[in-house]
Write an enzyme that holds these catalytic residues in place. Sequence first.
Site, PDB file in Angstrom:
ATOM      1  N   GLU A  17      42.360  28.161  41.180  1.00  0.00           N
ATOM      2  CA  GLU A  17      41.457  29.277  41.529  1.00  0.00           C
ATOM      3  C   GLU A  17      41.797  30.388  40.558  1.00  0.00           C
ATOM      4  OE1 GLU A  17      39.184  29.207  43.722  1.00  0.00           O
ATOM      5  OE2 GLU A  17      39.796  27.964  45.424  1.00  0.00           O
TER       6      GLU A  17
ATOM      7  N   CYS B 161      39.771  38.696  42.542  1.00  0.00           N
ATOM      8  CA  CYS B 161      39.179  37.727  41.627  1.00  0.00           C
ATOM      9  C   CYS B 161      37.661  37.761  41.702  1.00  0.00           C
ATOM     10  CB  CYS B 161      39.697  36.347  41.950  1.00  0.00           C
ATOM     11  SG  CYS B 161      39.611  35.987  43.695  1.00  0.00           S
TER      12      CYS B 161
ATOM     13  N   GLU C 180      37.980  40.100  32.120  1.00  0.00           N
ATOM     14  CA  GLU C 180      38.373  40.520  33.462  1.00  0.00           C
ATOM     15  C   GLU C 180      39.382  41.657  33.359  1.00  0.00           C
ATOM     16  OE1 GLU C 180      40.953  37.940  35.851  1.00  0.00           O
ATOM     17  OE2 GLU C 180      39.615  38.315  37.531  1.00  0.00           O
TER      18      GLU C 180
ATOM     19  N   LYS D 246      55.523  29.540  46.085  1.00  0.00           N
ATOM     20  CA  LYS D 246      56.066  30.652  45.303  1.00  0.00           C
ATOM     21  C   LYS D 246      55.127  31.854  45.383  1.00  0.00           C
ATOM     22  CE  LYS D 246      55.790  32.212  41.056  1.00  0.00           C
ATOM     23  NZ  LYS D 246      55.933  33.665  41.267  1.00  0.00           N
TER      24      LYS D 246
END
Length: 501
Positions: free
Chosen positions: A271, A305, A405, A195
């Site tokens: 992850e 990331c 973040e 996906k």
Amino acid sequence: MDLTLPAGVNLQESTLGFLKKPKKMLINGKWLDAINGKTFPTYNPATGEELAQVPLADAEDVDRAVNAARAAFEHGPWGKLSAAERSKLLWKVADLIDQHADELAELEVLDNGKPYRVARRGDIPSASEHFRYYAGWTTKIEGTTIPVSIPNQFVYTLREPMGVVGLIIPWNFPLLMCAWKLAPALACGNVAILKPAEETPLSALRLGEIMLEAGFPEGVVNIVTGPGVPTGSAITANMGIDKVAFTGSTEVGRKVMQAAATSNLKRVSLELGGKSPLVIFADADVAQAVKGATWAGFSTAGQECVAGSRLFIERRVYDEVLQGLSEQAGRLKVDHGFAEKVHVGPIISQQQLNRVLSYIQVGEQAGAKVVAGGERLGEEQAGGYFLRPTVFAHEDDDLQIVKEEIFGPVVTATPFDSWDELVNRANTTSYGLAAGIYTSDVSKAHRFAQQVKAGTVWINGYGLFDAAAPFGGYKQSGFGREMGKDAIELYTQVKTVWVGI
Ligand code: NAP
Ligand code: MG
């Protein structure tokens, strides 16, 4: 379809041809609409224009893909292929990606916004390299023999595929993330339901065509498109999926684990996000460090990331580095990914832009000082989601902008005085994805690498990746290692066989 491009830019015929085609999902080797007929739009973040309508899969479509995948795994020709034949298929995909690199790079620029040069020289060749690297692994997946203490027993292990794997990926490296997951999963003999992110489904669908052209049997690679809910959640809840490999935010990563726990205890690898420290010592080559920090913070508009978003600068060179960084940030050309000499593209969506802008506001209100950027780019870029690379100076690690973040072109910079203080502060984060250090002192560099709690450490460089080098998180940045030999463990399980002799 509206396509506003910078003057003088012409797309490949093949790109235009692909864009014009109705978009379907790949299930059991066929291109299908969603059963409920629903679609959703994908946009060009540089202009806000709609690029295509894409099928919106729900649980029924995911079931259909899982059934196809299960049949392909248990009864199809896939399981009977030799490892060497699987290798050839993966190698063929790599060659086809290279052959269509211009087109794939153009799709990436349109759907994600990143600069063409970055996509063409980085994302696309790196994607083909992953397929080539794992093509090499198919023939090297081995078990062991075990000297047990019970007499007259010969014991060995087999390393077998998991079965049906669900692969859920984000929008920042659309094709490359497909490669990170599909290449090792298929090399190990699994079958896949992939996906892509709802913001960037196009290159994944084009890759689906390439994989069929390469000769993957029906049902081995299925691609379902749609948002996190209902499409992604239908994958994580599905009782017929044996493992989910997920890349995305820590928040959604938790939901993936929860769904696995309350369904069939499918295996999970994650992850997740990061807030990576990048350290600059006074003994570093300061010019090189400033360049490295600029790239670490602002490539992919900071939507990485591993973005080096928390800068720690030794006090002696703090002003010098901060000034250099602000100058470099100011010089970066922020524009449409097809514009000439562009360094930084748009933020992925209006929603994400708003999120980043609100962090900037929160930072300012809390007393951090904006020394570069801080505002949206208007006028000529109207319609797109552009933001100037932003640098905050601060001395308070408790600020929200230092702890959370942001996933945009925003870095925070703070001075440090001593080694002990540095390591402690660098590790004061719930994340642990990556870290960087610039210094000319070899022992300091290695000591930092040992003491920092992060899955990857770059010394005198930042943001380098290779298919052969394992990558993954410490702490709440996730678990499991992708790439390299480690990814083989991620997509296989061990069977122990006892033979009475
Ligand atoms: P995200 O919102 O977590 O989404 C990641 C993927 O999960 C997308 O395909 C998303 O679908 C899907 N998803 C959302 N909700 C779901 C649910 N309830 N169940 C199952 N799937 C669901 O992350 P993002 O905004 O796309 O990407 C940004 C984040 O990814 C950042 O935190 C970044 O640090 C992280 N990231 C990590 C790595 C790494 O390797 N560690 C690499 C890149 C990005 P839709 O988007 O279609 O809704
Ligand atoms: Mg898009």
